[in-house]
Design a protein around this motif. Sequence first.
Motif, PDB file in Angstrom:
ATOM      1  N   ALA A  92       0.835  -1.211   0.000  1.00  0.00           N
ATOM      2  CA  ALA A  92       0.000   0.000   0.000  1.00  0.00           C
ATOM      3  C   ALA A  92       0.865   1.254   0.000  1.00  0.00           C
ATOM      4  N   LEU A  93       1.942   1.242   0.790  1.00  0.00           N
ATOM      5  CA  LEU A  93       2.852   2.385   0.828  1.00  0.00           C
ATOM      6  C   LEU A  93       3.461   2.636  -0.546  1.00  0.00           C
ATOM      7  N   VAL A  94       3.899   1.561  -1.206  1.00  0.00           N
ATOM      8  CA  VAL A  94       4.530   1.700  -2.523  1.00  0.00           C
ATOM      9  C   VAL A  94       3.538   2.217  -3.556  1.00  0.00           C
ATOM     10  N   HIS A  95       2.286   1.799  -3.484  1.00  0.00           N
ATOM     11  CA  HIS A  95       1.285   2.338  -4.402  1.00  0.00           C
ATOM     12  C   HIS A  95       1.188   3.853  -4.285  1.00  0.00           C
ATOM     13  N   ASN A  96       1.089   4.329  -3.059  1.00  0.00           N
ATOM     14  CA  ASN A  96       1.009   5.777  -2.850  1.00  0.00           C
ATOM     15  C   ASN A  96       2.296   6.480  -3.275  1.00  0.00           C
ATOM     16  N   LEU A  97       3.438   5.894  -2.929  1.00  0.00           N
ATOM     17  CA  LEU A  97       4.727   6.507  -3.239  1.00  0.00           C
ATOM     18  C   LEU A  97       4.972   6.558  -4.747  1.00  0.00           C
ATOM     19  N   GLU A  98       4.811   5.422  -5.415  1.00  0.00           N
ATOM     20  CA  GLU A  98       5.094   5.409  -6.855  1.00  0.00           C
ATOM     21  C   GLU A  98       4.129   6.293  -7.634  1.00  0.00           C
ATOM     22  N   SER A  99       2.870   6.345  -7.213  1.00  0.00           N
ATOM     23  CA  SER A  99       1.924   7.203  -7.931  1.00  0.00           C
ATOM     24  C   SER A  99       2.309   8.670  -7.771  1.00  0.00           C
ATOM     25  N   TYR A 100       2.774   9.051  -6.576  1.00  0.00           N
ATOM     26  CA  TYR A 100       3.191  10.444  -6.370  1.00  0.00           C
ATOM     27  C   TYR A 100       4.430  10.783  -7.197  1.00  0.00           C
TER      28      TYR A 100
ATOM     29  N   VAL B 137      -7.786   2.159   5.002  1.00  0.00           N
ATOM     30  CA  VAL B 137      -8.091   3.364   4.226  1.00  0.00           C
ATOM     31  C   VAL B 137      -6.876   3.784   3.396  1.00  0.00           C
ATOM     32  N   GLY B 138      -5.677   3.719   3.999  1.00  0.00           N
ATOM     33  CA  GLY B 138      -4.463   4.070   3.265  1.00  0.00           C
ATOM     34  C   GLY B 138      -4.246   3.174   2.056  1.00  0.00           C
ATOM     35  N   SER B 139      -4.605   1.910   2.192  1.00  0.00           N
ATOM     36  CA  SER B 139      -4.504   0.970   1.083  1.00  0.00           C
ATOM     37  C   SER B 139      -5.467   1.343  -0.044  1.00  0.00           C
ATOM     38  N   THR B 140      -6.709   1.634   0.323  1.00  0.00           N
ATOM     39  CA  THR B 140      -7.704   2.043  -0.670  1.00  0.00           C
ATOM     40  C   THR B 140      -7.267   3.322  -1.378  1.00  0.00           C
ATOM     41  N   MET B 141      -6.706   4.252  -0.627  1.00  0.00           N
ATOM     42  CA  MET B 141      -6.249   5.512  -1.219  1.00  0.00           C
ATOM     43  C   MET B 141      -5.116   5.283  -2.216  1.00  0.00           C
ATOM     44  N   GLY B 142      -4.241   4.315  -1.916  1.00  0.00           N
ATOM     45  CA  GLY B 142      -3.152   4.017  -2.840  1.00  0.00           C
ATOM     46  C   GLY B 142      -3.663   3.570  -4.197  1.00  0.00           C
ATOM     47  N   ALA B 143      -4.716   2.747  -4.188  1.00  0.00           N
ATOM     48  CA  ALA B 143      -5.281   2.276  -5.457  1.00  0.00           C
ATOM     49  C   ALA B 143      -6.009   3.379  -6.203  1.00  0.00           C
ATOM     50  N   ILE B 144      -6.606   4.306  -5.468  1.00  0.00           N
ATOM     51  CA  ILE B 144      -7.234   5.464  -6.115  1.00  0.00           C
ATOM     52  C   ILE B 144      -6.155   6.335  -6.752  1.00  0.00           C
ATOM     53  N   ALA B 145      -5.036   6.507  -6.044  1.00  0.00           N
ATOM     54  CA  ALA B 145      -3.961   7.377  -6.527  1.00  0.00           C
ATOM     55  C   ALA B 145      -3.246   6.810  -7.736  1.00  0.00           C
ATOM     56  N   PHE B 146      -3.076   5.482  -7.796  1.00  0.00           N
ATOM     57  CA  PHE B 146      -2.195   4.980  -8.848  1.00  0.00           C
ATOM     58  C   PHE B 146      -2.848   4.923 -10.221  1.00  0.00           C
ATOM     59  N   GLN B 147      -4.035   5.509 -10.380  1.00  0.00           N
ATOM     60  CA  GLN B 147      -4.512   5.727 -11.743  1.00  0.00           C
ATOM     61  C   GLN B 147      -3.582   6.693 -12.469  1.00  0.00           C
ATOM     62  N   LYS B 148      -2.774   7.469 -11.704  1.00  0.00           N
ATOM     63  CA  LYS B 148      -1.764   8.342 -12.311  1.00  0.00           C
ATOM     64  C   LYS B 148      -0.632   7.521 -12.912  1.00  0.00           C
ATOM     65  N   GLY B 149      -0.341   6.366 -12.336  1.00  0.00           N
ATOM     66  CA  GLY B 149       0.739   5.507 -12.813  1.00  0.00           C
ATOM     67  C   GLY B 149       1.501   4.907 -11.646  1.00  0.00           C
TER      68      GLY B 149
ATOM     69  N   HIS C  93       5.442 -13.412  -2.814  1.00  0.00           N
ATOM     70  CA  HIS C  93       4.400 -12.502  -2.341  1.00  0.00           C
ATOM     71  C   HIS C  93       4.679 -11.110  -2.897  1.00  0.00           C
ATOM     72  N   HIS C  94       3.655 -10.514  -3.493  1.00  0.00           N
ATOM     73  CA  HIS C  94       3.847  -9.242  -4.193  1.00  0.00           C
ATOM     74  C   HIS C  94       4.335  -8.127  -3.260  1.00  0.00           C
ATOM     75  N   GLY C  95       3.722  -7.998  -2.094  1.00  0.00           N
ATOM     76  CA  GLY C  95       4.125  -6.945  -1.170  1.00  0.00           C
ATOM     77  C   GLY C  95       5.542  -7.136  -0.671  1.00  0.00           C
ATOM     78  N   LEU C  96       5.912  -8.367  -0.393  1.00  0.00           N
ATOM     79  CA  LEU C  96       7.271  -8.669   0.075  1.00  0.00           C
ATOM     80  C   LEU C  96       8.290  -8.361  -1.016  1.00  0.00           C
ATOM     81  N   THR C  97       7.963  -8.695  -2.254  1.00  0.00           N
ATOM     82  CA  THR C  97       8.861  -8.406  -3.377  1.00  0.00           C
ATOM     83  C   THR C  97       9.029  -6.899  -3.544  1.00  0.00           C
ATOM     84  N   ASN C  98       7.935  -6.155  -3.442  1.00  0.00           N
ATOM     85  CA  ASN C  98       8.011  -4.695  -3.498  1.00  0.00           C
ATOM     86  C   ASN C  98       8.907  -4.146  -2.393  1.00  0.00           C
ATOM     87  N   ALA C  99       8.781  -4.722  -1.198  1.00  0.00           N
ATOM     88  CA  ALA C  99       9.561  -4.249  -0.056  1.00  0.00           C
ATOM     89  C   ALA C  99      11.057  -4.389  -0.312  1.00  0.00           C
TER      90      ALA C  99
END
Length: 391
Positions: free
Chosen positions: A204-212, A254-266, A284-290
């Motif tokens: 979830a953190l990476v979704h928000n970070l990469e989209s920003y 909520v932070g997880s849901t927000m990450g998915a809303i944000a990453f429509q940017k990319g 595991h996808h999250g572990l690989t991202n980490a």
Amino acid sequence: MDLASLTQTWTYPTKIHFSCGSSKKIGVFCEEAEILKPLVVVDHQLIKNNLINPVINSLITYKIPFELFTEFEENPTDESVSNGLKSFRKNNHDGLIAIGGGSTIDLAKAIAFMDAQSRPIFDFEDRFDWWRRANSKGIRRVIAIPTTAGTGSEVGRAAVIKDTKDLRKKLVFHPNMLPVIAILDAELTIGLPKQITAATGIDALVHNLESYLAPGYHPIADGVALEGLKLIKNNIEKAFQNGDNLNARCAMLVGSTMGAIAFQKGLGGIHALSHPIGSLLNSHHGLTNAILLRYVLAYNYTEVLEQLACIARYLNLEGGEPKSLVEWLINLLETLEMPNKLSSLGVDETHIPELTKMAINDQAAASNPRPLEASIVSSIYNDALQGKFKL
């Protein structure tokens, strides 16, 4: 704020019901979504743990006939979709309920989408305008109930499905694949083990970070991503250290849901390099991202200094500088006991050529802040394999 005591409904554009215990009202939400006979797609482990009993009891109370579909892989494939579709059609279902992590929700969305299609599923991969090939009428409705705070698939317009022919994870996209209702019930995340809490939280953190950090102008996504990062920063360690902390669980959901809303940017390189490893090694996808987070960030660092500083200031990190954010991220990964080498996932040097080939063709590579060429991707994989990190 006591999030655990709140009852909220938001629309972005999925209708999101946020409340502890809200999954017990699934009968009401089925009526709201006009789903009279749902196929319930659920991870079999959740049935063993009795986690979905409140959902099942609600369906029974409201006299809503349903059946369970549980036979699918951790990383669902096109065969999983085909089998789910057969079950859906055989029993004349008219909608789906997805209960589980992002993969489960993605599978349900793909089944709902493919019920209206006559072409193979990967004809609708998220490339160019391939989604326009689809028959948009007849796509079934989905109610999504996440049991992890990670992918945010409950508000996503795509599904990640593994191709059994080339073993690649592919993003299948259509605007109408979006669930009609998402139920955010943090009580369903209480039983998550510490390591799953950590890995999905980092996802979830990476979704928000990469989209920003993704290039382009999308101030709406940027604003959502910043607040999503703040929620995660303030709560991920609390949820990790005390899994019964309901407020922290609410905030992470909520932070997880927000990450998915944000990453429509990319998204970016972390996801582009992560997807192939999940495809080949079922990691595991999250572990690989980490694991990949620090190495991809090191490559992008000089290109995103201004954005990193902005995030650091918004999160009130000491110094408010780009390095402040990087140091916090690395310390967080260590606190969450995340490994820092790809070798911990079974990756070795022989995998790198194939991983590289898959990564540069991943959809997320196109929105990385710096171009991702084959030599660069191989270099990042090698660094992550050996644990070589330097800004």
